[in-house]
Enzyme design. Sequence first.
Site, short mmCIF file in Angstrom:
data_model
loop_
_atom_site.label_atom_id
_atom_site.label_comp_id
_atom_site.label_asym_id
_atom_site.label_seq_id
_atom_site.Cartn_x
_atom_site.Cartn_y
_atom_site.Cartn_z
N ILE A 148 -8.17 -15.44 6.20
CA ILE A 148 -7.05 -14.72 7.19
C ILE A 148 -7.76 -13.81 7.98
O ILE A 148 -7.36 -13.75 9.25
CB ILE A 148 -5.87 -14.07 6.26
CG1 ILE A 148 -5.28 -15.27 5.43
CG2 ILE A 148 -4.97 -13.17 7.06
CD1 ILE A 148 -4.48 -14.43 4.25
N ILE B 264 -1.62 -6.37 6.37
CA ILE B 264 -0.83 -7.73 5.62
C ILE B 264 -1.87 -8.06 4.32
O ILE B 264 -1.60 -9.09 3.93
CB ILE B 264 -0.65 -8.88 6.78
CG1 ILE B 264 -2.11 -9.33 7.19
CG2 ILE B 264 0.23 -8.41 7.89
CD1 ILE B 264 -1.90 -10.79 7.94
N ARG C 193 -2.58 -5.76 0.86
CA ARG C 193 -2.07 -5.18 -0.17
C ARG C 193 -1.56 -3.64 0.44
O ARG C 193 -2.42 -3.07 0.75
CB ARG C 193 -2.86 -4.92 -1.46
CG ARG C 193 -3.26 -6.61 -1.88
CD ARG C 193 -2.02 -7.07 -2.67
NE ARG C 193 -2.26 -8.42 -2.89
CZ ARG C 193 -2.08 -9.54 -2.18
NH1 ARG C 193 -1.42 -9.36 -1.09
NH2 ARG C 193 -2.24 -10.91 -2.71
N GLU D 10 6.20 -1.94 -3.75
CA GLU D 10 7.17 -2.73 -3.42
C GLU D 10 8.43 -2.95 -4.65
O GLU D 10 8.10 -3.04 -5.61
CB GLU D 10 6.74 -4.00 -2.98
CG GLU D 10 5.93 -3.94 -1.47
CD GLU D 10 5.34 -5.40 -1.17
OE1 GLU D 10 5.99 -6.29 -1.81
OE2 GLU D 10 4.41 -5.24 -0.50
N HIS E 289 7.37 -7.96 3.79
CA HIS E 289 6.37 -8.79 2.98
C HIS E 289 6.69 -10.27 3.39
O HIS E 289 7.02 -11.30 2.57
CB HIS E 289 6.37 -8.77 1.47
CG HIS E 289 5.14 -9.03 0.94
ND1 HIS E 289 4.70 -8.57 -0.28
CD2 HIS E 289 4.25 -10.14 1.02
CE1 HIS E 289 3.41 -9.25 -0.61
NE2 HIS E 289 3.40 -10.09 0.12
#
Length: 327
Positions: A160, A240, A242, A271, A289
């Site tokens: 990523i 993006i 944790r 979260e 998220h």
Amino acid sequence: MNKKKPKILITEPIPETVIKHLREFGDVTVGEKGLFQSEENLLEEIEKFDALLCMLSVPVSESVLKKGTNLKVVANFAVGYDNIDITAAHSLGIKVANTPDVLTEACGDYAMGLLLALSRKLKEAEKYLRNGNFDGWEPLGFLGMELRDRNLGIIGMGRIGQAFANRAKAFGMNILYHNRSRLDLNTESRLDAKYIKDPIKLAEQSDVLSLNCPLTESTFHLVDTDFLKHMPEHALLINISRGAVIDEAALAEALHDNVIAGAALDVFEKEPGVHPRLLSAPNTMLLPHIASATHRTREDIGMLAAEAIISVLNGKDDNEIPNLITP
């Protein structure tokens, strides 16, 4: 006599194509949204099932795994798996799989989108218009950061991180990165990326800093008060990866005190809770998220998890199980 179908628990609704695929193989139960974010609720049900397809928010603890006496496989609907006690699973002979690769391009697009929206103050400008304040073009209105020739620092240069670097490079940004291990020279050359061994040194040189690393002991609260003080005042922070990579209280204070210029966060430490001081912080984008939220990607994630479950329950060898996490 027909062979009894294995029982599969999907902890909350996922794309119907994936559920249908698993129902051709087993007896599938789909939980209500959020029901199995409670360890207590999971403990009550887990012993009924042979396989678990769960979200990153589901606490698959040692207690849950021990209670799952019929459990043979846990497949996470995510790249990460820090919600699963991997050591306990392996000791109990329970296979664990995740879903890498299929999120890469969607997350790369999303990170670039966050950067564009944050650097050009799109959220604030739209709110200004919707509130009826737009009465003509303003030469000093909503001035933001131009990306060309700016330094993008990436912490975590996996798939990523590299996807984001490719996109940012197309916008004329300079790519700097920190990683647990340095990339090979060919990859560095392709990305035109410079390795910075010390993450603090990377922070000092970054106009934009993106967190794309896994959550580990070394990355927990990596971005704390001291780290933020080393970033330039005009710097922007993107996360993006944790939520717990950031000390959210420290970040909230830094934003309110203009230590850095802005942040875009897609993930949070607790979260769905968000630190209350972040909710009122200036030039801050807070998203629920959604980095992988495209139709194609969410279906691909589900199918990858489903294939891991089917492979394990069919007794395939470890080398034939997609994305098996080995000890």
